[in-house]
Design a protein around this motif. Structure first.
Motif, PDB file in Angstrom:
ATOM      1  N   ILE A 140       0.943  -1.203  -0.048  1.00 35.56           N
ATOM      2  CA  ILE A 140       0.055  -0.058  -0.052  1.00 35.56           C
ATOM      3  C   ILE A 140       0.826   1.247  -0.031  1.00 35.56           C
ATOM      4  CG2 ILE A 140      -1.639   1.091   1.243  1.00 35.56           C
ATOM      5  CD1 ILE A 140      -2.731  -1.222   2.346  1.00 35.56           C
ATOM      6  N   PHE A 141       1.989   1.159   0.772  1.00 35.03           N
ATOM      7  CA  PHE A 141       2.659   2.561   1.043  1.00 35.03           C
ATOM      8  C   PHE A 141       3.933   2.787   0.442  1.00 35.03           C
ATOM      9  CE2 PHE A 141      -0.440   2.224   4.543  1.00 35.03           C
ATOM     10  CZ  PHE A 141      -1.029   3.521   4.289  1.00 35.03           C
ATOM     11  N   PHE A 142       4.594   1.609  -0.128  1.00 35.27           N
ATOM     12  CA  PHE A 142       6.033   1.775  -0.637  1.00 35.27           C
ATOM     13  C   PHE A 142       5.906   2.292  -1.895  1.00 35.27           C
ATOM     14  CE2 PHE A 142       9.098  -1.594   1.337  1.00 35.27           C
ATOM     15  CZ  PHE A 142       8.594  -1.355   2.782  1.00 35.27           C
ATOM     16  N   ARG A 143       6.932   3.479  -1.878  1.00 38.27           N
ATOM     17  CA  ARG A 143       6.743   4.343  -3.189  1.00 38.27           C
ATOM     18  C   ARG A 143       8.471   4.860  -3.382  1.00 38.27           C
ATOM     19  NH1 ARG A 143       2.460   8.994  -2.383  1.00 38.27           N
ATOM     20  NH2 ARG A 143       3.276   9.269  -0.452  1.00 38.27           N
ATOM     21  N   THR A 144       8.699   5.209  -4.570  1.00 39.35           N
ATOM     22  CA  THR A 144      10.205   5.841  -4.914  1.00 39.35           C
ATOM     23  C   THR A 144       9.803   7.421  -5.098  1.00 39.35           C
ATOM     24  OG1 THR A 144      10.657   3.688  -6.060  1.00 39.35           O
ATOM     25  CG2 THR A 144      11.962   5.671  -6.403  1.00 39.35           C
TER      26      THR A 144
END
Length: 740
Positions: A504-508
């Motif tokens: 849900i929350f992992f981003r770059t």
């Protein structure tokens, strides 16, 4: 003594077998005279009082005392219990329930055995389908029906008298019995929950999809809204299920070592994003305001007076206590160095503090009086990390800060909140938590860093999610989990918290950390004026021969620029660090060149409480009052922005939330440049704690569900209908703000 008069060898043999079973791996550590084992919730549980067996039964999740008789008729009645009821009974031993009942017939009538059994709410009698379980009449009818199967007594005044007689005969501590009654009454309230929703989020196996990109600080701030959208887009949950867990819930929260309220502000962001999501699903504005999930922040403990002032500025009605050691029992105050006593070594203090009964009231700064703490649905703490940090002394749990942690553990053993989140550095580990609280809580360790969530600032931390076993096993019965979890490992597998956070929350991050330098002109000019007013800076620009000679190398610095507001030592370090690390690397000018604190891999360094001027030599600025140029430091508000606080008006609009540091808010009189920098370096990253809390609350859907009910235990209700919590674990706790 009377308890030694149990005569037969057969009874002694059975007693020995039961004691052997009590020492199996799933038994609890006997930290109190009474302890509850809930690791295997579908079998009968027992409460063991050291060498003697004393049992208490709790049918249908209401508190009753079961007195077993020696007649064959009562054994026959017990053996005739339906398989469905026995199937949902919590027990500690792997032996059939009938064997326990058969053992009892060798016990004289005047001596009783009592067994704790927790029956799931789904097993309540169907003879009264239209009555709520929290109705007093239903309790009486359930008690009557249970009497027909096995003789039971509700915990009433007469039984309390019997219990006190038991204390007199067997010498049991009155305090221990009171705690046991409080725990049993709290467990009884679990039956009042409506059918809960567990494991709402079911992430699919990780695929080859790239992580979403974050191109600006605005996108990073909108982490909560992004999480809601991600859940629907990736089919992690359906809109209907998500709406169900985001409505009709009211949770109370508390905190220890609270800092500047990062967990509470993250809760507020969750509420704002939930309202946005519900509105997007067609709900009317008035309906959204009345039914959306909400939080009530009850109390916090923070020893730093300036942090406490910031807490009161953000939440004026929240009780703020100054020091967790204020809750130390009187007999141990000298042991922790209070009242002129000499502090004992950490490993000597540990068993004293973890097994003590902390005080329930202390001086409240908000109300200028003694206030009581109450049990809340969620508790968050970030205990001191000095002993475990790589920048500290490395003493771990032998250090001077360990006493705060052990007293905090004792408070958790006393209050037993359903959900606890403990934050610390990764080196802190999970072993000590498991050693002290593992008998009561399922502990899930989640390592997390803001760089994994799309931010340009390192802060690796571990978040230990602690779920009360007695609550989660009961709440999971009758939910949408097939089958209900029976062990801690099954609960961990079904909740899949770390996997949900990753999906849900992992981003770059795809932006430069210089974008955090977005403060308004007034704040930047004020901070530069503070720097220029320091005595060392004034001495640097003094018109003396010595000062002119020392500053000759930097005579060309712009008088209105940021380089001119540095001390001579800081100015030399800026030149040295730029030559060593490059112009576009942020470095702390307060740290020596032997141990520099600098950015790496395009990310800001982990902020420390002692953070100074975090300088970037080629950072551009353009302000009418200062002119334009390159090279300036992050002012404290911009450091808070990098920690997820909504400071600028743009970020307030994106998140729907403002905080005590936001533009337009009045600052407390105690706020200074140094205090805000320290608070930024000591805070919990809001996106990190917010992601953990949001996933926990979505997965534990029954936590905080609200109903209107008659509360017979309240002395103030007097027949009035009042709002209460479905899983009110907290009926027995003190009022939230009771003056002494």
């Amino acid at each position: 003594m009377r308890h030694k008069s149990f005569g037969s060898d057969k009874y002694n043999q059975n007693n020995k077998q039961t004691n052997e079973r009590a020492n199996e791996p799933h038994t609890l550590k006997h930290t109190n005279k009474y302890s509850i084992n809930v690791d295997q919730p579908l079998k009968r549980r027992t409460i063991h009082r050291q060498s003697n067996k004393r049992f208490v039964k709790q049918p249908n999740m209401h508190c009753y005392m079961q007195t077993t008789t020696t007649t064959h008729q009562s054994n026959k009645q017990t053996n005739e219990m339906s398989n469905e009821q026995c199937e949902h009974t919590l027990t500690q031993s792997n032996q059939p329930t009938n064997k326990h009942m058969q053992t009892n017939k060798h016990v004289p009538n005047k001596n009783t055995q009592r067994t704790l059994a927790i029956t799931h709410p789904t097993n309540q009698s169907t003879n009264q389908p239209n009555q709520q379980t929290n109705d007093v009449n239903h309790v009486k009818q359930t008690n009557k029906q249970t009497h027909e199967q096995s003789p039971t007594l509700s915990i009433t005044t007469s039984n309390t008298i019997i219990l006190y007689l038991y204390i007199f005969v067997f010498g049991t501590s009155l305090t221990d019995v009171r705690h046991s009654l409080r725990s049993l009454r709290s467990l009884a309230q679990l039956s009042e929950s409506p059918p809960a929703t567990m494991a709402t989020l079911r992430p699919s196996p990780a695929g080859a999809d790239p992580l979403p990109a974050v191109h600006s600080t605005d996108t990073a701030m909108a982490w909560a809204v992004h999480g809601m959208n991600r859940i629907i887009q990736k089919h992690i949950s359906s809109p209907e299920k998500l709406m169900a867990v985001l409505t009709n819930r009211h949770l109370t929260t508390s905190g220890s070592f609270s800092g500047v309220a990062s967990p509470e502000i993250a809760d507020d962001m969750l509420v704002a994003s939930a309202q946005t999501f519900l509105a997007s699903q067609g709900m009317l504005a008035a309906e959204v305001q009345s039914t959306a999930i909400s939080f009530e922040h009850m109390w916090a403990i923070e020893w730093d007076s300036k942090c406490a002032a910031e807490l009161r500025a953000q939440y004026p009605n929240m009780c703020v206590f100054s020091n967790i050691l204020d809750f130390t029992p009187a007999r141990l105050r000298h042991c922790v160095g209070l009242d002129g006593g000499k502090e004992l070594p950490a490993q000597v203090i540990k068993p004293l503090l973890t097994h003590c009964t902390p005080k329930r009231s202390a001086w409240c700064q908000t109300h200028s009086g003694y206030c009581c703490i109450r049990v809340c649905h969620k508790h968050v703490a970030g205990s001191p990390c000095t002993d475990a940090s790589s920048y500290g002394d490395g003493l771990m749990f032998n250090g001077s800060q360990s006493k705060y942690f052990y007293l905090w553990c004792a408070m958790r053993r006393q209050l037993r909140e359903p959900l606890v989140v403990h934050e610390n550095v990764p080196r802190f580990g999970i072993a000590e938590l498991d050693d002290v609280l593992g008998d009561l809580y399922i502990i899930i360790r989640i390592p997390l860093c803001p760089t994994q969530l799309g931010w340009r600032g390192r802060r690796p931390r571990q978040f230990c999610v602690m779920i009360l076993k007695a609550w989660v096993y009961s709440a999971s019965a009758g939910t949408n989990i097939p089958p209900p979890p029976r062990t801690s490992s099954m609960v961990v597998e079904h909740l899949a918290l770390e996997e949900c956070i990753r999906h849900i929350f992992f981003r770059t991050a795809r932006f430069d950390y210089v974008e955090y330098m977005n403060a308004g002109e007034a704040a930047v000019v004020a901070d530069r004026a503070w720097a220029a007013s320091r005595k060392s800076v004034i001495a640097r620009h003094a018109q003396t021969a010595e000062a002119v000679r020392a500053n000759a190398e930097f005579a060309s610095d712009d008088a209105l620029g940021f380089f001119a507001a540095l001390t001579l030592v800081e100015r030399h370090r800026a030149v040295d660090f730029e030559s060593r690390f490059g112009a576009h690397v942020a470095f702390d000018l307060s740290k020596s060149d032997k141990l520099p604190l600098k950015a790496s891999n395009d990310n800001l360094p982990t902020l420390l409480k002692s953070v100074g001027l975090l300088f970037v030599t080629d950072a551009p600025y353009d302000f009418p009052s200062l002119g334009s140029g390159q090279g300036r430091w992050f002012i404290p508000q911009e450091l808070l922005t990098s920690m997820g606080f909504p400071i600028s008006r743009q970020h307030q609009q994106v998140t729907g939330v403002s905080c005590q540091f936001s533009e337009g808010h009045r600052a407390p009189p105690s706020r200074t440049h140094r205090s805000v920098s320290n608070q930024a370096g000591n805070a919990i990253h809001i996106n990190a704690i917010g992601a953990v809390q949001m996933v926990c609350l979505l997965q534990l859907g029954g936590l905080g569900a609200t109903v209107l009910k008659e509360d017979p235990s309240s002395s103030r209700s007097r027949g009035k209908r009042s709002r209460s919590f479905s899983d009110a674990f907290i009926v027995e706790s003190a009022r939230s703000c009771q003056r002494s």
